[in-house]
Write a protein that holds these residues in place. Sequence first.
Motif, PDB file in Angstrom:
ATOM      1  N   THR A  34       0.967  -1.280  -0.154  1.00  0.00           N
ATOM      2  CA  THR A  34      -0.146  -0.549   0.472  1.00  0.00           C
ATOM      3  C   THR A  34       0.907   1.142  -0.215  1.00  0.00           C
ATOM      4  OG1 THR A  34      -1.621  -1.224   0.823  1.00  0.00           O
ATOM      5  CG2 THR A  34      -2.378   1.244   1.318  1.00  0.00           C
ATOM      6  N   GLN A  92       2.718   2.092  -3.594  1.00  0.00           N
ATOM      7  CA  GLN A  92       1.303   1.786  -4.488  1.00  0.00           C
ATOM      8  C   GLN A  92       0.775   3.882  -3.796  1.00  0.00           C
ATOM      9  OE1 GLN A  92      -2.336   0.036  -4.837  1.00  0.00           O
ATOM     10  NE2 GLN A  92      -3.491   1.405  -5.741  1.00  0.00           N
ATOM     11  N   GLU A 100       1.006   6.454  -7.037  1.00  0.00           N
ATOM     12  CA  GLU A 100      -0.061   7.845  -7.076  1.00  0.00           C
ATOM     13  C   GLU A 100       0.547   8.897  -7.256  1.00  0.00           C
ATOM     14  OE1 GLU A 100      -3.026   7.961  -4.220  1.00  0.00           O
ATOM     15  OE2 GLU A 100      -3.732   6.155  -5.274  1.00  0.00           O
ATOM     16  N   MET A 123       2.879   4.244 -12.619  1.00  0.00           N
ATOM     17  CA  MET A 123       1.715   3.240 -12.520  1.00  0.00           C
ATOM     18  C   MET A 123       2.267   1.286 -13.438  1.00  0.00           C
ATOM     19  SD  MET A 123       0.517   4.417  -9.778  1.00  0.00           S
ATOM     20  CE  MET A 123      -0.472   4.804  -8.838  1.00  0.00           C
ATOM     21  N   THR A 124       3.185   2.090 -14.178  1.00  0.00           N
ATOM     22  CA  THR A 124       2.898   1.516 -15.559  1.00  0.00           C
ATOM     23  C   THR A 124       4.140   0.552 -15.696  1.00  0.00           C
ATOM     24  OG1 THR A 124       3.312   2.242 -17.189  1.00  0.00           O
ATOM     25  CG2 THR A 124       1.143   1.380 -16.780  1.00  0.00           C
ATOM     26  N   SER A 142      -2.847   2.334 -16.787  1.00  0.00           N
ATOM     27  CA  SER A 142      -3.345   1.973 -15.663  1.00  0.00           C
ATOM     28  C   SER A 142      -4.885   1.142 -15.247  1.00  0.00           C
ATOM     29  CB  SER A 142      -2.365   1.661 -14.318  1.00  0.00           C
ATOM     30  OG  SER A 142      -3.107   0.897 -12.986  1.00  0.00           O
ATOM     31  N   LYS A 143      -5.116   0.149 -15.314  1.00  0.00           N
ATOM     32  CA  LYS A 143      -6.924  -0.085 -14.858  1.00  0.00           C
ATOM     33  C   LYS A 143      -6.643  -0.219 -13.234  1.00  0.00           C
ATOM     34  CE  LYS A 143      -8.319   0.297 -18.903  1.00  0.00           C
ATOM     35  NZ  LYS A 143      -8.908   1.595 -18.944  1.00  0.00           N
ATOM     36  N   ARG A 144      -5.802   0.060 -12.635  1.00  0.00           N
ATOM     37  CA  ARG A 144      -5.434  -0.309 -10.735  1.00  0.00           C
ATOM     38  C   ARG A 144      -6.903   0.541 -10.264  1.00  0.00           C
ATOM     39  NH1 ARG A 144      -0.758  -1.089  -7.649  1.00  0.00           N
ATOM     40  NH2 ARG A 144      -1.688  -2.181  -6.207  1.00  0.00           N
ATOM     41  N   GLN A 145      -7.080   0.699  -8.821  1.00  0.00           N
ATOM     42  CA  GLN A 145      -8.356   1.465  -8.544  1.00  0.00           C
ATOM     43  C   GLN A 145      -7.286   2.292  -7.264  1.00  0.00           C
ATOM     44  OE1 GLN A 145     -10.882  -0.193  -5.978  1.00  0.00           O
ATOM     45  NE2 GLN A 145     -11.736   1.840  -5.321  1.00  0.00           N
ATOM     46  N   ALA A 167     -10.216   4.620 -12.012  1.00  0.00           N
ATOM     47  CA  ALA A 167      -9.432   3.442 -12.399  1.00  0.00           C
ATOM     48  C   ALA A 167      -8.397   4.427 -12.365  1.00  0.00           C
ATOM     49  CB  ALA A 167      -9.061   3.507 -13.286  1.00  0.00           C
ATOM     50  N   TYR A 168      -6.954   4.576 -12.527  1.00  0.00           N
ATOM     51  CA  TYR A 168      -5.444   5.925 -12.453  1.00  0.00           C
ATOM     52  C   TYR A 168      -6.088   6.423 -14.254  1.00  0.00           C
ATOM     53  CZ  TYR A 168      -3.355   4.258  -8.605  1.00  0.00           C
ATOM     54  OH  TYR A 168      -3.481   3.835  -7.070  1.00  0.00           O
ATOM     55  N   SER A 169      -6.089   5.370 -14.891  1.00  0.00           N
ATOM     56  CA  SER A 169      -7.022   5.660 -16.336  1.00  0.00           C
ATOM     57  C   SER A 169      -7.692   6.889 -16.125  1.00  0.00           C
ATOM     58  CB  SER A 169      -7.164   4.642 -17.325  1.00  0.00           C
ATOM     59  OG  SER A 169      -8.237   3.978 -16.828  1.00  0.00           O
TER      60      SER A 169
END
Length: 129
Positions: A6, A9, A13, A66-67, A89-92, A111-113
Amino acid sequence: GEVTATAAQRERETQLLWVGHEYRTAIGRYWNHKRTYPQSLPDLLGAAPDSLVTVRYLRQLYPDPMTNAVDWTLVPAPNGGIMGVRSNSKRQPLKTALFNAADHGFDEARAYSDWQFTFVPGSTRRRTP
């Protein structure tokens, strides 16, 4: 392990927000100088080699934190060119509130996208500390 993941991430972020703001600012500088949007991200790195003066709008092409690659999705401008970037990125996102005014709508992202770092001429969106 979960706390470490966490924290990592959250750091990515924070980096995504910083890098996204850098791209938005560079696109704004480019637009203010040329009154047109750049056609590609490398346009933000400077003028053609045969030019007498090199104007750099961005130091380097930053990777998406993120990628970990320069694989941004480009946000097209209405009349051509690029008006912004967004992550693939499709992460929340963990961050869901307390964004600055320039990042309007980020609090509703799934999502980050969904975080689009765009420059709109004449907008009053300013980066606040």
